[in-house]
Design a protein around this motif. Structure first.
Motif, short mmCIF file in Angstrom:
data_model
loop_
_atom_site.label_atom_id
_atom_site.label_comp_id
_atom_site.label_asym_id
_atom_site.label_seq_id
_atom_site.Cartn_x
_atom_site.Cartn_y
_atom_site.Cartn_z
N ALA A 127 0.82 -1.21 0.00
CA ALA A 127 0.00 0.00 0.00
C ALA A 127 0.85 1.26 0.00
N LEU A 128 0.48 2.19 -0.82
CA LEU A 128 1.04 3.54 -0.79
C LEU A 128 0.04 4.42 -0.04
N GLY A 129 0.25 5.70 -0.10
CA GLY A 129 -0.73 6.60 0.47
C GLY A 129 -0.38 7.07 1.86
N GLY A 130 -0.95 8.23 2.20
CA GLY A 130 -0.73 8.82 3.51
C GLY A 130 -1.56 8.14 4.58
N HIS A 148 -8.91 15.11 2.75
CA HIS A 148 -9.57 15.33 4.05
C HIS A 148 -8.75 14.77 5.20
N HIS A 149 -8.11 13.62 4.97
CA HIS A 149 -7.31 12.99 6.03
C HIS A 149 -6.11 13.84 6.43
N ARG A 150 -5.65 14.70 5.56
CA ARG A 150 -4.57 15.62 5.88
C ARG A 150 -5.12 16.93 6.46
N VAL A 151 -6.19 17.43 5.87
CA VAL A 151 -6.75 18.72 6.27
C VAL A 151 -7.19 18.71 7.73
N VAL A 152 -7.81 17.61 8.18
CA VAL A 152 -8.27 17.56 9.58
C VAL A 152 -7.10 17.54 10.56
N ASN A 153 -5.91 17.27 10.06
CA ASN A 153 -4.71 17.31 10.90
C ASN A 153 -3.90 18.58 10.69
N GLY A 154 -4.51 19.58 10.05
CA GLY A 154 -3.86 20.87 9.88
C GLY A 154 -2.89 20.95 8.72
N GLU A 155 -2.93 19.95 7.82
CA GLU A 155 -2.03 19.95 6.66
C GLU A 155 -2.77 20.40 5.40
N GLN A 156 -2.01 20.70 4.38
CA GLN A 156 -2.56 21.08 3.09
C GLN A 156 -2.87 19.83 2.26
N GLU A 161 0.81 20.87 -1.82
CA GLU A 161 2.17 20.76 -1.28
C GLU A 161 3.21 20.45 -2.35
N VAL A 162 2.83 19.64 -3.35
CA VAL A 162 3.83 19.20 -4.33
C VAL A 162 3.89 20.06 -5.59
N CYS A 163 2.97 20.99 -5.78
CA CYS A 163 2.94 21.79 -7.02
C CYS A 163 4.23 22.59 -7.16
N PRO A 164 5.04 22.32 -8.18
CA PRO A 164 6.33 23.01 -8.32
C PRO A 164 6.19 24.47 -8.71
N ALA A 165 5.06 24.82 -9.32
CA ALA A 165 4.85 26.20 -9.77
C ALA A 165 4.11 27.03 -8.73
N ARG A 166 3.75 26.42 -7.62
CA ARG A 166 2.97 27.10 -6.58
C ARG A 166 1.71 27.73 -7.18
N ALA A 167 1.03 26.94 -8.00
CA ALA A 167 -0.16 27.43 -8.68
C ALA A 167 -1.44 27.20 -7.88
#
Length: 206
Positions: A127-130, A148-156, A161-167
């Motif tokens: 398994a992969l995934g956060g 959602h599993h990241r957002v409820v823990n205060g993450e983006q 997070e991975v967008c290289p162009a910060r778009a």
């Protein structure tokens, strides 16, 4: 209640697909399933412009669930598997309730839901995934969850997070002091298919 939303800067987006691949890894998506995809506004093929040389034009944006205020998918779901989370405003899918009837797929004006018809098949044998990422069940419909599993823990969301162009910018649309609200107020924006009356929570900065 928080009303999470996202802005995607079309001037910054380079259609590199990093957000799409990152989403697939973070959520351990099965083969042939994508919750996020690049839409090319140029020619008929990816990375091709429209127009005639030298008057060529090309731009792109990424498309996933719009996490609507009035989601058409929720109103048609007979098993209440699709719902708008009261705490975050994120449109969620309860796979334990989903009966795979496809009504939400037909109702969604954005074409961003996918039916997992058979048992999920993965690219790796582990398994992969956060941590906390949703599982995948045959005969159910899936879509973007804004991580959602990241957002409820205060993450983006991982795509942000991975967008290289910060778009991509994520935040609370109900907070006028959030970076997202300030960005939307300062730029010309468009939303997809507003005539559908769904109230999308994703803005495209033009």
């Amino acid at each position: 209640m928080t009303h999470y939303g996202m802005a995607i800067d079309k001037k910054r987006c380079i259609a590199c697909n990093t957000c799409c691949v990152g989403c697939k890894v973070e959520n351990n998506l099965p083969e042939n399933m994508w919750w996020n995809r690049v839409v090319n506004e140029g020619g008929e093929n990816p990375d091709s412009p429209s127009g005639t040389y030298p008057e060529l034009k090309m731009s792109a944006y990424t498309l996933s669930c719009q996490h609507c205020i009035n989601p058409a998918c929720v109103s048609v779901c007979p098993s209440e598997a699709t719902y708008r989370d009261a705490e975050t405003g994120i449109v969620m899918q309860d796979l334990d309730k989903c009966i795979g009837c496809n009504l939400c797929i037909e109702a969604c004006p954005y074409g961003v839901r996918t039916l997992q018809e058979d048992e999920p098949v993965y690219y790796t044998d582990f398994a992969l995934g956060g941590e906390g990422a949703p599982g995948h069940i045959a005969g159910t419909v899936e879509k973007c969850t804004f991580c959602h599993h990241r957002v409820v823990n205060g993450e983006q969301p991982f795509c942000v997070e991975v967008c290289p162009a910060r778009a991509r910018t994520f935040g609370d649309l109900d907070d006028p002091d959030s970076d997202l609200s300030k960005l939307i107020a300062s730029r010309e924006c468009e939303q997809l298919q507003l005539d559908a009356g769904t109230g999308p929570s994703v803005y495209l900065l033009v």
